[in-house]
Enzyme design. Structure first.
Site, mmCIF file in Angstrom:
data_model
loop_
_atom_site.group_PDB
_atom_site.id
_atom_site.type_symbol
_atom_site.label_atom_id
_atom_site.label_comp_id
_atom_site.label_asym_id
_atom_site.label_seq_id
_atom_site.Cartn_x
_atom_site.Cartn_y
_atom_site.Cartn_z
ATOM 1 N N CYS A 1 0.734 -1.193 0.094
ATOM 2 C CA CYS A 1 0.556 -0.275 -0.206
ATOM 3 C C CYS A 1 0.929 1.208 -0.127
ATOM 4 O O CYS A 1 0.811 1.983 -0.611
ATOM 5 C CB CYS A 1 -1.120 -0.031 1.258
ATOM 6 N N CYS B 1 -3.328 5.165 9.367
ATOM 7 C CA CYS B 1 -2.196 4.096 9.553
ATOM 8 C C CYS B 1 -1.447 5.363 11.462
ATOM 9 O O CYS B 1 -0.299 5.242 11.553
ATOM 10 C CB CYS B 1 -1.557 4.762 8.414
ATOM 11 N N CYS C 1 8.178 3.581 6.025
ATOM 12 C CA CYS C 1 6.969 3.863 4.255
ATOM 13 C C CYS C 1 7.866 3.003 2.604
ATOM 14 O O CYS C 1 7.665 2.824 1.733
ATOM 15 C CB CYS C 1 6.406 4.854 4.334
#
Length: 237
Positions: free
Chosen positions: A120, A206, A231
């Site tokens: 994602c 998140c 990330c």
């Protein structure tokens, strides 16, 4: 960058930019790399400070709109545009990647596995970032050493092998107090989530506020092991 080029790059930095004020470094970079210097903002405290520095230097400002940001982040974006009368280019996920992923995994699959979450992040952030950085020579960021243990040994300048670009972290060694003082002194708009315990602010699903005594990054991907909390935008060796 091969070892010889790395040595030349480091020598260049040491001789020309070490310990120089931010304004002088930014001016130097824009002269050496005209129209090839860019700054990525997430509208965090740190990025709002840097926006104040770069807004009149011809440095391209962009943001990554993942499609899952807080409403408060969009409000900060609007306030920043109004205050400085600047355009901030947005980069979005590629629908050809995002739509099949959501169709197969669902809209909140990142909660179910680290693999899903990283996929994602790649679709919504890493891949748009590569488009944003393409053809640029310098990438300015709001990273600070206090952000995480992985960033404590960073240099203000580094070579990003993945994106083939020079990275400059102007306020790497600023404290949180210095950042807040600058925001207040210059009356810079900021994300009000910072007043509600949110420190590192990313996508709404998140990110949560942190509790007193928790690590700076505790509010990001809180359901995961601490060692996995990146990330992919900033890869540190």
């Amino acid at each position: 960058m091969n070892n010889d080029l790395k040595e030349i790059f480091q020598k260049f930095i040491d001789e020309n930019l070490a310990d120089k004020p931010i304004e002088k470094v930014l001016g130097f970079l824009t002269n050496i790399f005209p129209d090839k210097v860019c700054f990525s903002t997430s509208f965090s405290f740190e990025d709002q400070v840097i926006t104040d520095f770069v807004r009149e230097l011809g440095i391209k400002i962009f943001t990554l709109d993942t499609g899952r940001l807080f409403e408060e982040t969009y409000n900060t974006w609007n306030l920043t545009r109004s205050k400085y009368n600047i355009n901030i280019k947005a980069y979005y996920p590629n629908p050809e990647e995002l739509e099949p992923f959501i169709r197969e995994k669902g809209p909140d699959s990142f909660y179910r596995s680290v693999e899903n979450r990283k996929t994602c992040c790649n679709i919504r952030k890493v891949h748009p970032l590569k488009r944003a950085l393409k053809d640029n020579k310098v990438w300015i960021t709001g990273l600070r050493a206090e952000h995480s243990a992985a960033r404590e040994n960073l240099s203000q300048f580094e070579w990003d092998e993945s994106n083939q670009i020079i990275k400059y972290h102007p306020i790497l060694f600023w404290t949180t107090e210095q950042v807040r003082d600058y925001i207040k002194q210059h009356q810079i708009p900021y994300n009000i989530l910072h007043d509600k315990g949110f420190v590192s602010i990313g996508c709404a699903p998140c990110t949560r506020a942190i509790q007193p005594g928790e690590d700076f990054r505790a509010g990001r991907w809180w359901w995961e092991d601490a060692s996995k909390k990146e990330c992919g935008l900033h890869v540190h060796k």
